[in-house]
Design a protein around this motif. Structure first.
Motif, PDB file in Angstrom:
ATOM      1  N   MET A 208       0.829  -1.309  -0.061  1.00  0.00           N
ATOM      2  CA  MET A 208      -0.078  -0.098   0.044  1.00  0.00           C
ATOM      3  C   MET A 208       0.821   1.080   0.016  1.00  0.00           C
ATOM      4  O   MET A 208       2.058   1.371   0.342  1.00  0.00           O
ATOM      5  CB  MET A 208      -0.855  -0.203   1.116  1.00  0.00           C
ATOM      6  CG  MET A 208      -0.393   0.137   2.423  1.00  0.00           C
ATOM      7  SD  MET A 208       0.491  -1.487   3.241  1.00  0.00           S
ATOM      8  CE  MET A 208       0.840  -1.121   4.812  1.00  0.00           C
ATOM      9  N   ARG A 210       0.401   3.807   1.763  1.00  0.00           N
ATOM     10  CA  ARG A 210       0.490   4.312   3.120  1.00  0.00           C
ATOM     11  C   ARG A 210       1.335   3.673   4.075  1.00  0.00           C
ATOM     12  O   ARG A 210       0.964   2.387   4.322  1.00  0.00           O
ATOM     13  CB  ARG A 210      -1.114   4.576   3.683  1.00  0.00           C
ATOM     14  CG  ARG A 210      -2.006   4.868   2.763  1.00  0.00           C
ATOM     15  CD  ARG A 210      -3.328   5.303   3.386  1.00  0.00           C
ATOM     16  NE  ARG A 210      -3.194   6.272   4.242  1.00  0.00           N
ATOM     17  CZ  ARG A 210      -4.437   6.661   4.725  1.00  0.00           C
ATOM     18  NH1 ARG A 210      -5.634   5.935   4.488  1.00  0.00           N
ATOM     19  NH2 ARG A 210      -4.284   7.790   5.455  1.00  0.00           N
ATOM     20  N   SER A 231      -4.895   1.498   6.902  1.00  0.00           N
ATOM     21  CA  SER A 231      -5.061   0.895   5.639  1.00  0.00           C
ATOM     22  C   SER A 231      -6.101  -0.194   5.638  1.00  0.00           C
ATOM     23  O   SER A 231      -6.243  -1.012   6.578  1.00  0.00           O
ATOM     24  CB  SER A 231      -3.669   0.545   5.052  1.00  0.00           C
ATOM     25  OG  SER A 231      -3.902  -0.162   3.456  1.00  0.00           O
ATOM     26  N   SER A 262      -3.135   2.729  -3.757  1.00  0.00           N
ATOM     27  CA  SER A 262      -4.105   3.355  -3.050  1.00  0.00           C
ATOM     28  C   SER A 262      -4.997   2.662  -2.413  1.00  0.00           C
ATOM     29  O   SER A 262      -5.393   1.735  -2.604  1.00  0.00           O
ATOM     30  CB  SER A 262      -4.526   4.550  -3.904  1.00  0.00           C
ATOM     31  OG  SER A 262      -5.593   4.261  -4.778  1.00  0.00           O
ATOM     32  N   GLU A 263      -5.440   3.124  -1.287  1.00  0.00           N
ATOM     33  CA  GLU A 263      -6.703   2.603  -0.542  1.00  0.00           C
ATOM     34  C   GLU A 263      -7.781   2.497  -1.690  1.00  0.00           C
ATOM     35  O   GLU A 263      -8.550   1.367  -1.590  1.00  0.00           O
ATOM     36  CB  GLU A 263      -6.943   3.572   0.423  1.00  0.00           C
ATOM     37  CG  GLU A 263      -6.270   3.631   1.650  1.00  0.00           C
ATOM     38  CD  GLU A 263      -5.805   2.480   2.433  1.00  0.00           C
ATOM     39  OE1 GLU A 263      -6.715   1.756   2.949  1.00  0.00           O
ATOM     40  OE2 GLU A 263      -4.599   2.104   2.054  1.00  0.00           O
TER      41      GLU A 263
END
Ligand SMILES: *Cc1c(COP(=O)(O)O)cnc(C)c1O
Length: 333
Positions: A208, A210, A231, A262-263
């Motif tokens: 991810m 993040r 996440s 991305s999410e």
């Protein structure tokens, strides 16, 4: 094979034989929808159907079975509240050994119950993962318990590598493997197994955007800490350890590329898995599908995406299936 590889193909063959009666050889199925999208045959390795719901059982079982009777008698310990904790609890019980899982007071009750149900002793201490890790260190020091780390351990990496052997057995023409990447135990094991057989097979790590600690460390050329963010791919969170012994060097030398998701892309992967492939997948397990849907994978030849786990809060899963593209604040408990 690069000389830095602390785990050999032979280690993986042995691990694979050692754990064969305790773990499932999970199915590999072709996805027509994703094959059409990618312009290449795409196969899904349904590892979320592994006992305990993730591949972590492979490494934990190999570690438990590799130890001496004396060590087994002392019992095992880990701080994971997620898939590694479940796997170690299950692997220890299958061997008639005790497992202790340490967790902080903030861990939700259902996770505590799940680990207890699998037969482990639970120690609840402090308010953070660091506090839980300190309790692990104390139990090792004062009670002689044996630690089984979640990824940075040669026996664990060799166990995860058995998944690579299964991919080759079921799809010998594979060109590219999409591996969910966090601490890198899975990617390291799978890469050693497949590249020993055919060095042209590409192993791509999926993670991810993040708080991706391995990606940041590979970019920095040395293990670094990252700020953890929530996440959908919660099983990919956490650091790689500033004192990393194995997986940093193995991922540096063996993983061909790392793709960040991305999410919204991860949510789309979970949604596709459910609506089209009819599989319930946690965010960490959906990153390969997410990358294919987002057009972030280039491959000349057949692709295998590893669906690594299914242990998602079903309320979160329901919201994703209904179109959520980010975690709501109340999911963070
Ligand atoms: C642990 C885990 C990963 C990442 O594995 P590493 O060996 O830490 O890279 C991926 N998916 C799921 C479901 C996991 O539990």
């Amino acid at each position: 094979m690069p000389s830095t590889s602390a785990v050999s193909f032979r280690d993986i063959m042995i691990a694979s034989q050692r754990i064969a009666s305790r773990v499932r050889h999970t199915p590999l199925t072709r996805s027509d929808a994703l094959s059409e999208q990618a312009g290449q045959p795409v196969h899904l390795k349904l590892e979320h159907r592994q006992t305990t719901g993730s591949f972590k059982l492979r490494g934990a079982t190999n570690a438990v079975l590799s130890l001496t009777a004396k060590e087994k008698g002392r019992g095992f310990v880990a701080a994971s509240t997620g898939n590694h904790g479940r796997a170690l609890a299950y692997a220890a019980r299958a061997e008639g050994a005790a497992a202790t899982i340490c967790m902080s007071r903030l861990v939700p009750k259902n996770k505590v119950e799940e680990i207890r149900r699998l037969g482990a002793r639970v120690h609840i201490v402090g308010n953070s993962q660091d506090d839980a890790q300190r309790e692990v260190d104390r139990l090792i020091r004062e009670e002689g318990l044996v630690a089984v780390p979640p990824f940075d351990d040669a026996r664990v990496i060799a166990g995860q590598g058995s998944l690579g052997l299964e991919i080759f057995a079921d799809c010998p023409e594979v060109a590219t493997v999409l591996v969910p990447l966090s601490g890198g135990g899975l990617a390291s094991g799978v890469a050693v197994a497949l590249k020993a057989i055919n060095p042209a097979i590409r192993v791509i790590g999926m993670t991810m955007e993040r708080g991706a600690a391995m990606k940041a460390s590979l970019d920095a050329g040395t293990p670094v800490a990252v700020i953890e963010e929530e996440s959908f791919a919660d099983s990919l969170g956490g650091g790689i350890g500033l004192e990393n012994c194995f997986t940093f060097a193995m991922c540096r030398d063996l993983v061909d590329d790392v793709v960040l998701l991305s999410e919204g892309e991860i949510a789309a992967g979970m949604r596709h898995a459910y609506s089209v492939e009819r599989e319930v997948i946690e965010g960490a397990g959906a990153v390969g599908i997410a990358a294919l849907l987002a057009g972030k994978v280039a491959s000349c030849g057949p692709v295998v995406a590893i669906l690594s786990g299914r242990n998602v809060d079903m309320e979160v899963h329901r919201r994703v299936v209904n179109g959520a593209t980010a975690l709501a604040g109340k999911d963070l408990a």
